[in-house]
Design a protein around this motif. Structure first.
Motif, PDB file in Angstrom:
ATOM      1  N   LEU A 200       1.621   5.805   6.715  1.00  0.00           N
ATOM      2  CA  LEU A 200       1.897   4.368   6.678  1.00  0.00           C
ATOM      3  C   LEU A 200       3.384   4.088   6.842  1.00  0.00           C
ATOM      4  CD1 LEU A 200       0.602   1.611   6.303  1.00  0.00           C
ATOM      5  CD2 LEU A 200       0.880   1.858   3.843  1.00  0.00           C
ATOM      6  N   LYS A 201       4.220   4.947   6.237  1.00  0.00           N
ATOM      7  CA  LYS A 201       5.660   4.756   6.330  1.00  0.00           C
ATOM      8  C   LYS A 201       6.130   4.907   7.769  1.00  0.00           C
ATOM      9  CE  LYS A 201      10.009   6.225   4.249  1.00  0.00           C
ATOM     10  NZ  LYS A 201      10.651   7.078   3.235  1.00  0.00           N
ATOM     11  N   ASP A 202       5.566   5.900   8.483  1.00  0.00           N
ATOM     12  CA  ASP A 202       5.949   6.092   9.880  1.00  0.00           C
ATOM     13  C   ASP A 202       5.581   4.893  10.732  1.00  0.00           C
ATOM     14  OD1 ASP A 202       7.013   8.543   9.341  1.00  0.00           O
ATOM     15  OD2 ASP A 202       5.217   9.679   9.898  1.00  0.00           O
ATOM     16  N   SER A 203       4.451   4.273  10.405  1.00  0.00           N
ATOM     17  CA  SER A 203       4.014   3.120  11.200  1.00  0.00           C
ATOM     18  C   SER A 203       4.815   1.856  10.876  1.00  0.00           C
ATOM     19  CB  SER A 203       2.523   2.844  10.972  1.00  0.00           C
ATOM     20  OG  SER A 203       2.308   2.422   9.637  1.00  0.00           O
ATOM     21  N   LEU A 204       5.388   1.846   9.665  1.00  0.00           N
ATOM     22  CA  LEU A 204       6.111   0.639   9.238  1.00  0.00           C
ATOM     23  C   LEU A 204       7.584   0.631   9.621  1.00  0.00           C
ATOM     24  CD1 LEU A 204       4.696   0.112   5.625  1.00  0.00           C
ATOM     25  CD2 LEU A 204       4.044  -1.082   7.714  1.00  0.00           C
ATOM     26  N   PHE A 205       8.179   1.827   9.668  1.00  0.00           N
ATOM     27  CA  PHE A 205       9.633   1.838   9.772  1.00  0.00           C
ATOM     28  C   PHE A 205      10.117   3.090  10.491  1.00  0.00           C
ATOM     29  CE2 PHE A 205      13.776   3.058   7.960  1.00  0.00           C
ATOM     30  CZ  PHE A 205      14.502   1.929   8.265  1.00  0.00           C
ATOM     31  N   ASN A 206      11.099   2.945  11.349  1.00  0.00           N
ATOM     32  CA  ASN A 206      11.765   4.084  11.942  1.00  0.00           C
ATOM     33  C   ASN A 206      13.225   3.737  12.211  1.00  0.00           C
ATOM     34  OD1 ASN A 206      11.950   2.758  14.533  1.00  0.00           O
ATOM     35  ND2 ASN A 206       9.767   3.215  14.828  1.00  0.00           N
ATOM     36  N   ILE A 207      13.995   4.753  12.624  1.00  0.00           N
ATOM     37  CA  ILE A 207      15.450   4.579  12.788  1.00  0.00           C
ATOM     38  C   ILE A 207      15.769   3.560  13.862  1.00  0.00           C
ATOM     39  CG2 ILE A 207      17.579   5.768  13.462  1.00  0.00           C
ATOM     40  CD1 ILE A 207      16.397   8.292  12.178  1.00  0.00           C
TER      41      ILE A 207
ATOM     42  N   LEU B  28      -2.292  15.233  -2.570  1.00  0.00           N
ATOM     43  CA  LEU B  28      -1.910  15.498  -1.179  1.00  0.00           C
ATOM     44  C   LEU B  28      -2.468  14.427  -0.244  1.00  0.00           C
ATOM     45  CD1 LEU B  28      -0.515  17.376   0.832  1.00  0.00           C
ATOM     46  CD2 LEU B  28      -2.642  18.702   0.954  1.00  0.00           C
ATOM     47  N   ILE B  29      -3.702  14.006  -0.520  1.00  0.00           N
ATOM     48  CA  ILE B  29      -4.328  12.973   0.332  1.00  0.00           C
ATOM     49  C   ILE B  29      -3.479  11.689   0.312  1.00  0.00           C
ATOM     50  CG2 ILE B  29      -6.302  11.409   0.507  1.00  0.00           C
ATOM     51  CD1 ILE B  29      -8.050  13.762  -0.499  1.00  0.00           C
ATOM     52  N   TYR B  30      -3.089  11.283  -0.897  1.00  0.00           N
ATOM     53  CA  TYR B  30      -2.333  10.022  -0.996  1.00  0.00           C
ATOM     54  C   TYR B  30      -0.903  10.188  -0.513  1.00  0.00           C
ATOM     55  CZ  TYR B  30      -6.083   7.428  -3.166  1.00  0.00           C
ATOM     56  OH  TYR B  30      -7.269   6.768  -3.374  1.00  0.00           O
ATOM     57  N   ASP B  31      -0.380  11.386  -0.639  1.00  0.00           N
ATOM     58  CA  ASP B  31       0.963  11.613  -0.116  1.00  0.00           C
ATOM     59  C   ASP B  31       0.964  11.504   1.402  1.00  0.00           C
ATOM     60  OD1 ASP B  31       3.705  12.263  -0.856  1.00  0.00           O
ATOM     61  OD2 ASP B  31       3.374  14.078   0.337  1.00  0.00           O
ATOM     62  N   ARG B  32      -0.117  12.046   2.032  1.00  0.00           N
ATOM     63  CA  ARG B  32      -0.224  11.947   3.501  1.00  0.00           C
ATOM     64  C   ARG B  32      -0.449  10.492   3.939  1.00  0.00           C
ATOM     65  NH1 ARG B  32      -4.092  17.281   4.628  1.00  0.00           N
ATOM     66  NH2 ARG B  32      -2.410  18.838   4.536  1.00  0.00           N
ATOM     67  N   LYS B  33      -1.271   9.767   3.160  1.00  0.00           N
ATOM     68  CA  LYS B  33      -1.484   8.349   3.485  1.00  0.00           C
ATOM     69  C   LYS B  33      -0.159   7.592   3.459  1.00  0.00           C
ATOM     70  CE  LYS B  33      -6.234   7.469   1.966  1.00  0.00           C
ATOM     71  NZ  LYS B  33      -7.096   6.675   1.071  1.00  0.00           N
ATOM     72  N   LYS B  34       0.636   7.904   2.466  1.00  0.00           N
ATOM     73  CA  LYS B  34       1.944   7.236   2.342  1.00  0.00           C
ATOM     74  C   LYS B  34       2.829   7.563   3.531  1.00  0.00           C
ATOM     75  CE  LYS B  34       6.331   7.578   0.125  1.00  0.00           C
ATOM     76  NZ  LYS B  34       7.212   8.469  -0.629  1.00  0.00           N
ATOM     77  N   ALA B  35       2.883   8.833   3.907  1.00  0.00           N
ATOM     78  CA  ALA B  35       3.736   9.265   5.020  1.00  0.00           C
ATOM     79  C   ALA B  35       3.303   8.610   6.328  1.00  0.00           C
ATOM     80  CB  ALA B  35       3.706  10.786   5.140  1.00  0.00           C
TER      81      ALA B  35
ATOM     82  N   LYS C 257       0.115   6.689  -6.823  1.00  0.00           N
ATOM     83  CA  LYS C 257      -1.173   7.347  -7.040  1.00  0.00           C
ATOM     84  C   LYS C 257      -1.053   8.855  -6.823  1.00  0.00           C
ATOM     85  CE  LYS C 257      -6.005   6.074  -6.679  1.00  0.00           C
ATOM     86  NZ  LYS C 257      -6.996   5.171  -6.073  1.00  0.00           N
ATOM     87  N   ALA C 258      -0.265   9.257  -5.816  1.00  0.00           N
ATOM     88  CA  ALA C 258      -0.046  10.692  -5.574  1.00  0.00           C
ATOM     89  C   ALA C 258       0.636  11.338  -6.772  1.00  0.00           C
ATOM     90  CB  ALA C 258       0.795  10.872  -4.315  1.00  0.00           C
ATOM     91  N   ASN C 259       1.611  10.615  -7.380  1.00  0.00           N
ATOM     92  CA  ASN C 259       2.310  11.138  -8.560  1.00  0.00           C
ATOM     93  C   ASN C 259       1.375  11.285  -9.760  1.00  0.00           C
ATOM     94  OD1 ASN C 259       4.788  11.370  -7.282  1.00  0.00           O
ATOM     95  ND2 ASN C 259       5.451   9.313  -7.866  1.00  0.00           N
ATOM     96  N   ILE C 260       0.477  10.304  -9.928  1.00  0.00           N
ATOM     97  CA  ILE C 260      -0.460  10.380 -11.059  1.00  0.00           C
ATOM     98  C   ILE C 260      -1.391  11.583 -10.913  1.00  0.00           C
ATOM     99  CG2 ILE C 260      -2.390   9.212 -12.210  1.00  0.00           C
ATOM    100  CD1 ILE C 260      -1.050   6.541 -11.425  1.00  0.00           C
ATOM    101  N   PHE C 261      -1.957  11.745  -9.693  1.00  0.00           N
ATOM    102  CA  PHE C 261      -2.860  12.887  -9.476  1.00  0.00           C
ATOM    103  C   PHE C 261      -2.114  14.212  -9.631  1.00  0.00           C
ATOM    104  CE2 PHE C 261      -5.731   9.901  -7.056  1.00  0.00           C
ATOM    105  CZ  PHE C 261      -6.804  10.026  -7.931  1.00  0.00           C
ATOM    106  N   SER C 262      -0.864  14.212  -9.241  1.00  0.00           N
ATOM    107  CA  SER C 262      -0.072  15.439  -9.382  1.00  0.00           C
ATOM    108  C   SER C 262       0.095  15.791 -10.861  1.00  0.00           C
ATOM    109  CB  SER C 262       1.288  15.259  -8.713  1.00  0.00           C
ATOM    110  OG  SER C 262       2.088  16.412  -8.871  1.00  0.00           O
ATOM    111  N   GLN C 263       0.365  14.761 -11.702  1.00  0.00           N
ATOM    112  CA  GLN C 263       0.518  14.998 -13.136  1.00  0.00           C
ATOM    113  C   GLN C 263      -0.800  15.408 -13.785  1.00  0.00           C
ATOM    114  OE1 GLN C 263       3.370  15.006 -14.918  1.00  0.00           O
ATOM    115  NE2 GLN C 263       4.444  14.640 -12.987  1.00  0.00           N
TER     116      GLN C 263
ATOM    117  N   SER D 142       0.832  -1.216   0.000  1.00  0.00           N
ATOM    118  CA  SER D 142       0.000   0.000   0.000  1.00  0.00           C
ATOM    119  C   SER D 142       0.859   1.255   0.000  1.00  0.00           C
ATOM    120  CB  SER D 142      -0.921  -0.008   1.221  1.00  0.00           C
ATOM    121  OG  SER D 142      -1.827  -1.089   1.149  1.00  0.00           O
ATOM    122  N   GLU D 143       1.985   1.249   0.709  1.00  0.00           N
ATOM    123  CA  GLU D 143       2.866   2.417   0.743  1.00  0.00           C
ATOM    124  C   GLU D 143       3.310   2.804  -0.662  1.00  0.00           C
ATOM    125  OE1 GLU D 143       7.312   3.717   2.283  1.00  0.00           O
ATOM    126  OE2 GLU D 143       6.487   1.772   2.869  1.00  0.00           O
TER     127      GLU D 143
END
Length: 663
Positions: free
Chosen positions: A385-392, A376-383, A362-368, A355-356
């Motif tokens: 999800l990424k925070d929940s999946l991985f950190n330092i 912006l919605i999908y970019d935030r969803k990605k961010a 999808k964010a890139n397609i809507f941007s184009q 999903s990430e």
């Protein structure tokens, strides 16, 4: 982006595990299986490929019979076989039901290893249905049963499956905890195949963490191990993973090289489901090389195969790659359609890592498309999800875990090296002891050789003395025989009575027959055997010469004797017989007319010879048979008995004597 679809599929590994567990269960009860049940299972196995439902029905009946007869081990075998058959037709619901029945039966009968196996089967069924949390629970419970019996190999396999499920849930730290534990177990067991599968999964885990260097390192380790085994199926899987790693590292030429090797090994698969990931990886590699038409061919082929086999996750990942491709070609509507398909499947299967990537594309397609609100919605969803999946902190923990594994391996290597050094010291010590023993043995051997040599020298001296005495004896015998022969000759010449001369001449030829043999023995000290052809030929010619004058002039001698060596005692007896019969032929057979005396000796078996002596003279006069035998014929009869021979006399166109002699 990290297109996770190209990680090694664990379905193949799980299927392999199912086959292994089925084999183990069969092995556990094979020697005690009821005859009726064994026959039913054999019939089911025979029809399974052609008619899986018939095979399942037969196995069901065997299971019910085993349950009714209270045969728990046979019932467990049947349950295990039914699960395998249901798995083969992808009826995972019924497979799950029988794995629960098998688990209950194994627990009730206190068979811990089989209870663990059925829990593992339940975990595999949950895993293939994307129920990863339930699968982890089943695998963890299985480990507790395996630990009771210290079944290290099965524990290691369970850890690999737990690690794989944790990866699917994007719990990469937990995944590597189990994977490195599994690697440690397989290292200790020297289990090359399972260790290579574990390295594959570790490589996939590092790939998900965007650590391409570590990912490639473990994929390469797996490939090297598999190349040693020669298993082309596993080698192809590792080649695929290496190709993916090179793609991730933006090295498309190397990626295409490895992926093409993989396809070559799988050339017999045609459009099998096993090709889906390799085709997707080739599509990604050609996209990096900016050959978008080739990339599209491989991705669409992969999607068609995934659709044919209803491989939903692979359909999602293929559509993600296709959307990326269309985005690069500025085909925004087809790209949006493909990414929406991928998003729908990822949501159904609960695949956060996929999903990430989908949200990013999808964010890139809507941007184009200048739809910045949706972008912006999908970019935030990605961010989020990424925070929940991985950190330092997770990345650091995983690195520490790998270091711990590597350290453990080094410590194990040091321990092994110390053991090797200790063993080497023991070997050196044993070698020193062996050298001392060898020196002592060499001294003893030298002493024995000295004693043997001295004994040989004494024996040799004695032999030479005996040989000298024998030569002297032979010389004296030869001289005596020659003196006797000379006396006979002188006596014959001094007599005027022909009958007396004839008698002495016969005795002289008898003496000659023995003298010839003695000369042979005298000239050849190394044998006591006589070559018969040479001996008898000389003897016959001597008999002929003894008659002299015209009497023997026109009498021909014909000798046919096969290569034959006889002992001296037998040769003397045969010589005397030939001498007497030939002398009689010269005296009585021809009456001063031409004729022939024929002598032959042939082997008729391993221990028999046939002696023939005949003439073509006038034959034996019938009345002569009534006469008292002459001294010569008495001597012939005596020698015949001595040879234990059978004599036959024929009187037809001459006289023929035949002797069958045992040698």
């Amino acid at each position: 982006m990290n297109p996770l679809p190209k990680r090694p599929s664990n379905i193949t590994f799980t299927r392999y595990l199912l086959l292994l567990l089925l084999f183990l269960a069969n092995l556990a009860v094979a020697q005690k299986t009821n005859t009726k049940i064994a026959a039913a299972l054999k019939e089911a196995a025979a029809v399974y490929n052609a008619n899986p439902k018939q095979a399942i029905l037969l196995t069901h009946k065997a299971y019910e019979f085993a349950a009714a007869e209270k045969l728990p081990r046979e019932a467990l075998l049947c349950a295990n076989t039914i699960i395998y058959y249901y798995w083969g037709i992808q009826d995972f619901n019924n497979a799950r039901i029988f794995s629960q029945k098998g688990l209950s039966l194994a627990k009730a009968n206190g068979i811990d290893s089989l209870a663990g196996d059925f829990l593992t089967l339940s975990g595999a069924i949950a895993q293939v249905n994307n129920n990863y949390k339930q699968a982890i629970t089943n695998y963890t419970d299985a480990v507790s049963y395996y630990k009771k019996n210290n079944l290290q190999k099965r524990i290691g396999n369970a850890y690999v499956n737990i690690g794989t499920c944790q990866m699917r849930l994007s719990n990469f730290q937990a995944a590597n905890v189990y994977l490195f534990q599994s690697a440690g177990i397989f290292n200790r067991l020297k289990d090359t195949l399972d260790l290579s599968a574990t390295y594959n999964s570790i490589g996939a885990c590092f790939s998900s963490l965007h650590d391409n260097k570590k990912s490639m390192e473990y994929y390469r380790k797996a490939l090297l191990l598999r190349q040693k085994t020669g298993d082309t199926t596993l080698i192809a899987q590792s080649l695929n993973n290496m190709g993916f790693a090179f793609s991730e590292n933006k090295q498309p030429d190397s990626a295409i090289l490895y992926l093409s090797k993989c396809l070559k090994l799988r050339s017999n698969e045609k459009d099998s489901s096993i090709l889906v990931l390799t085709l997707l990886n080739l599509g990604s590699a050609w996209k990096i090389k900016h050959d978008l038409s080739k990339a599209e061919i491989y991705i669409l082929r992969s999607l068609n195969i995934a659709a044919n086999y209803n491989m939903r996750e692979n359909k999602a990942r293929g559509n993600l790659d296709l959307a990326n491709l269309y985005l690069a070609q500025q085909k925004y509507k087809p790209a949006l359609l493909a990414i929406s398909k991928a998003e729908s499947i990822a949501r159904q299967l609960t695949l956060p890592d996929l999903s990430e990537n989908i949200y990013e594309v999808k964010a890139n397609i809507f941007s184009q498309l200048n739809d910045y609100k949706s972008a912006l919605i999908y970019d935030r969803k990605k961010a989020a999800l990424k925070d929940s999946l991985f950190n330092i902190d997770k990345s650091k923990a995983i690195s520490e875990l790998e270091i711990k594994y590597q350290t453990t391996q080094k410590e194990n290597n040091i321990i092994a090296l110390n053991r090797q050094n200790e063993l080497q010291r023991k070997i050196v010590s044993q070698q020193k002891s062996s050298i001392i023993i060898l020196i002592i043995a060499a001294v003893l051997l030298f002493m024995l050789l000295a004693i043997a040599y001295n004994s040989f020298r004494l024996k040799n001296n004695a032999n030479r003395r005996i040989q000298t005495l024998m030569q002297d004896l032979h010389h004296r015998v030869k001289n005596n025989l020659q003196i006797l022969s000379g006396l006979f000759t002188m006596q014959i010449e001094s007599l005027s009575d022909e009958s007396s001369k004839a008698a002495l001449r016969e005795n002289e030829t008898r003496l000659t027959s023995m003298n010839l043999i003695h000369n042979k023995l005298y000239l050849n000290h190394s044998t006591t055997q006589i070559e018969m052809e040479e001996y008898l030929s000389k003897l016959l010619h001597h008999v002929k010469a003894s008659f002299g004058g015209d009497k023997a002039k026109y009498i021909n001698l014909r000798v046919e004797i096969s290569s034959l060596m006889l002992d001296a005692d037998k040769a003397v007896a045969i010589g005397l017989i030939v001498n007497e019969l030939a002398t009689n032929a010269f005296k009585y057979a021809f009456d001063d007319r031409p004729g022939e005396i024929y002598l032959s000796i042939q082997k008729t078996g391993k221990e028999k010879i046939l002696l023939n002596l005949s003439d073509n003279g006038k034959g034996i006069i019938p009345d002569a048979k009534k006469d008292i035998p002459s001294f010569g014929l008495k001597l012939v009869n005596l020698m015949t008995r001595q040879l234990n021979a059978q004599m036959t006399v024929k009187n037809n166109n001459g006289t023929a004597y035949q002797f069958e002699i045992n040698i």
